[in-house]
Design a protein around this motif. Structure first.
Motif, PDB file in Angstrom:
ATOM      1  N   GLY A 171       0.949  -0.914  -0.175  1.00  0.00           N
ATOM      2  CA  GLY A 171       0.167   0.119  -0.169  1.00  0.00           C
ATOM      3  C   GLY A 171       0.727   1.376   0.178  1.00  0.00           C
ATOM      4  N   TYR A 172       0.754   1.987   0.075  1.00  0.00           N
ATOM      5  CA  TYR A 172       1.009   3.510   0.262  1.00  0.00           C
ATOM      6  C   TYR A 172       1.326   3.773   1.527  1.00  0.00           C
ATOM      7  CZ  TYR A 172       2.238   8.034  -1.792  1.00  0.00           C
ATOM      8  OH  TYR A 172       2.771   9.185  -2.172  1.00  0.00           O
ATOM      9  N   ASP A 173       2.395   3.434   1.410  1.00  0.00           N
ATOM     10  CA  ASP A 173       2.241   3.779   3.098  1.00  0.00           C
ATOM     11  C   ASP A 173       4.136   3.814   2.890  1.00  0.00           C
ATOM     12  OD1 ASP A 173       2.906   2.928   5.904  1.00  0.00           O
ATOM     13  OD2 ASP A 173       1.823   1.328   6.370  1.00  0.00           O
ATOM     14  N   VAL A 174       4.358   5.188   3.161  1.00  0.00           N
ATOM     15  CA  VAL A 174       5.518   5.950   3.189  1.00  0.00           C
ATOM     16  C   VAL A 174       5.767   7.386   4.041  1.00  0.00           C
ATOM     17  CG1 VAL A 174       6.264   4.799   0.973  1.00  0.00           C
ATOM     18  CG2 VAL A 174       4.982   6.992   1.442  1.00  0.00           C
ATOM     19  N   ALA A 175       6.703   7.411   4.344  1.00  0.00           N
ATOM     20  CA  ALA A 175       6.979   8.775   4.849  1.00  0.00           C
ATOM     21  C   ALA A 175       6.815   9.500   3.745  1.00  0.00           C
ATOM     22  CB  ALA A 175       8.059   9.000   6.213  1.00  0.00           C
ATOM     23  N   LEU A 219      -6.285   7.298 -11.771  1.00  0.00           N
ATOM     24  CA  LEU A 219      -5.979   7.052 -10.296  1.00  0.00           C
ATOM     25  C   LEU A 219      -6.868   7.063 -10.194  1.00  0.00           C
ATOM     26  CD1 LEU A 219      -3.719  10.011  -9.695  1.00  0.00           C
ATOM     27  CD2 LEU A 219      -3.238   7.158  -9.701  1.00  0.00           C
ATOM     28  N   ALA A 220      -8.312   7.366 -10.175  1.00  0.00           N
ATOM     29  CA  ALA A 220      -9.732   6.894  -9.163  1.00  0.00           C
ATOM     30  C   ALA A 220     -10.941   5.702 -10.076  1.00  0.00           C
ATOM     31  CB  ALA A 220     -10.290   8.558  -9.133  1.00  0.00           C
ATOM     32  N   VAL A 221     -10.399   5.129 -10.345  1.00  0.00           N
ATOM     33  CA  VAL A 221     -10.935   4.104 -11.156  1.00  0.00           C
ATOM     34  C   VAL A 221     -10.642   2.822  -9.710  1.00  0.00           C
ATOM     35  CG1 VAL A 221     -10.665   2.284 -12.490  1.00  0.00           C
ATOM     36  CG2 VAL A 221     -10.246   4.220 -13.499  1.00  0.00           C
ATOM     37  N   PRO A 222     -11.482   2.567  -9.215  1.00  0.00           N
ATOM     38  CA  PRO A 222     -11.165   1.395  -7.759  1.00  0.00           C
ATOM     39  C   PRO A 222     -10.962   0.495  -8.809  1.00  0.00           C
ATOM     40  CG  PRO A 222     -13.367   1.519  -8.726  1.00  0.00           C
ATOM     41  CD  PRO A 222     -12.588   2.641  -9.744  1.00  0.00           C
ATOM     42  N   VAL A 248      -4.676  -4.465   2.265  1.00  0.00           N
ATOM     43  CA  VAL A 248      -4.377  -3.283   2.264  1.00  0.00           C
ATOM     44  C   VAL A 248      -6.108  -2.321   3.377  1.00  0.00           C
ATOM     45  CG1 VAL A 248      -3.625  -0.705   1.534  1.00  0.00           C
ATOM     46  CG2 VAL A 248      -1.876  -3.074   1.015  1.00  0.00           C
ATOM     47  N   THR A 249      -5.138  -1.711   4.180  1.00  0.00           N
ATOM     48  CA  THR A 249      -6.541  -0.991   4.709  1.00  0.00           C
ATOM     49  C   THR A 249      -6.051   0.513   4.849  1.00  0.00           C
ATOM     50  OG1 THR A 249      -6.186  -1.965   6.453  1.00  0.00           O
ATOM     51  CG2 THR A 249      -7.795  -2.830   5.667  1.00  0.00           C
ATOM     52  N   LEU A 252      -4.182   2.508   1.449  1.00  0.00           N
ATOM     53  CA  LEU A 252      -4.873   2.380   0.591  1.00  0.00           C
ATOM     54  C   LEU A 252      -5.740   3.332  -0.529  1.00  0.00           C
ATOM     55  CD1 LEU A 252      -6.345  -0.388  -1.271  1.00  0.00           C
ATOM     56  CD2 LEU A 252      -7.951   0.096   0.432  1.00  0.00           C
ATOM     57  N   ASN A 253      -5.689   4.544   0.452  1.00  0.00           N
ATOM     58  CA  ASN A 253      -6.406   5.648   0.249  1.00  0.00           C
ATOM     59  C   ASN A 253      -6.018   7.010   1.087  1.00  0.00           C
ATOM     60  OD1 ASN A 253      -7.954   7.399  -1.259  1.00  0.00           O
ATOM     61  ND2 ASN A 253      -9.558   7.140   0.422  1.00  0.00           N
TER      62      ASN A 253
END
Length: 387
Positions: free
Chosen positions: A116-120, A205-208, A215-216, A220-221
């Protein structure tokens, strides 16, 4: 998202010892699978390296130590992996794995324990999605499940754009391109061609996603911490987006304002060690403006002496040659070990026709073919010959 290289002293490398046996094998977090790396030891100084792999705290890892280890460790951190369930470990790329061990450095890499987008990483505004909707007169924010089948085709039609077609001919499409260029780092070489390269990605980018993912939350968002409130859009013709754009406040203001290491964390611009960055001039996955924002934050903190930034004339994300990455590594080592601060680019002075030439690899440009998804150097004009 850039790959990050960190140089660590020998005091921090206790993990290089032999793995400790446990009663039960360590496991990944629920929903994830750790894919063990398969690495054949390299030869450095005439002797094979020692490769260690395993699982630590629900993440896979790999460590490689040369026989003639200099006592220092490189931490190799990968970038965005999407939202899939497999956790994988990357060995250093761009020829750096061999370069590290040849120079006596050990390296270590982790899969991380989640995707997921889990970055600093700082988030300054919403995706260009909201601007595109304003210009196309299609109101579809927040995007629903039919965004890809209903809203997106209407946005393309309203702008006079077409998927998989680089043509940007209508006034509204040209305005969107100009706004994207300004918001992503300003007028600079290759920017118009880079918009065509990235436009389908940005608009979709917004296409689900349909694939199952563990990822939650914010990972995820990450858009829940973004906002375009107060942003001044330019240019303002033929449509004035400052009047027509939908203003979106952060959906999760607590996460946006948190100073903790959240999935999308604040960046304070206060490096404690020398930092050298490489960034593609035309990259719109992580826009070049991130370099400018970070440089400003570091300057405000009075630490510009610890930051060197280099612009590379490419459009793909992390599209660097072995020579560009290797030169950056050697210069970082000379800086950290010998105190010799290397040269860099002024990331705010982008408008000149030769911006990005100083540290771009001329051999990579000479060898480049027609622009493609993996080789974008010919989207830029040739740099002047030096000698």
């Amino acid at each position: 998202m850039r790959v990050v290289v960190v140089l660590v002293s020998a005091l921090a490398v206790a993990l290089l010892g032999a793995p400790t046996a446990s009663a039960a094998p360590p496991a990944a977090h629920p929903g994830y699978t750790i894919v063990a790396p398969q690495l054949t030891p390299l030869v450095a100084g005439g002797k094979p390296t020692r490769v260690l792999t395993g699982v630590l705290d629900a993440a896979g890892y790999a460590v490689e130590v040369p026989a003639h280890w200099n006592g220092q460790l490189v931490m190799w951190a990968h970038g965005f992996r999407g939202n899939g369930a497999e956790l994988t470990v990357d060995a250093p790329s761009y020829g750096l794995r061999q370069r590290f061990v040849d120079q006596g450095y050990a390296w270590a890499a982790s899969s991380y324990d989640r995707n997921g987008y889990d970055v600093a990483s700082g988030v300054r505004s919403t995706h260009e999605l909201a601007t595109a909707q304003a210009l196309a007169a299609v109101r579809a924010y927040p995007p629903g499940p039919d965004y890809g089948t209903v809203a997106l085709p209407a946005i393309y039609a309203g702008l006079g754009l077409a998927p998989n077609n680089p043509a940007v001919t209508t006034p509204k499409a040209q305005q969107l391109r100009a706004e994207t260029v300004l918001d992503s780092g300003g007028v600079r070489p290759g920017a118009d061609a880079s918009f065509s390269y990235w436009k389908d990605f940005l608009l979709s980018l917004a296409v689900p996603g349909n694939a199952p993912t563990p990822v939650t939350g914010v990972a995820l968002n990450p858009g829940v911490v973004a906002t375009n409130v107060g942003h001044d859009y330019a240019p303002d013709a033929p449509v004035n987006p400052d009047v027509t754009v939908q203003r979106v406040r952060p959906a999760d203001p607590a996460a946006r304002n948190s100073r903790a290491l959240t999935p999308v964390a604040q960046v304070a611009g206060k490096p404690r060690v020398p930092v050298l960055t490489l960034h593609g001039v035309g990259d719109l996955f992580v826009p070049f403006s991130m370099e400018q924002i970070y440089a400003g934050e570091v300057a405000d903190a009075g630490r510009s002496d610890l930051l060197v930034q280099r612009a590379i004339r490419t459009t793909g994300h992390c599209e660097f040659s072995d020579a560009e990455a290797g030169k950056a590594w050697d210069d970082l080592v000379a800086w950290t070990d010998g105190g010799k601060r290397p040269a860099g680019d002024d990331v705010d002075a982008t408008s000149g026709p030769t911006f990005g030439c100083r540290f771009s690899d001329p051999a990579a440009y000479a060898a480049a073919g027609p622009p493609s998804q993996t080789d974008t150097r010919r989207l830029f004009a040739p740099c002047p010959a030096t000698g």
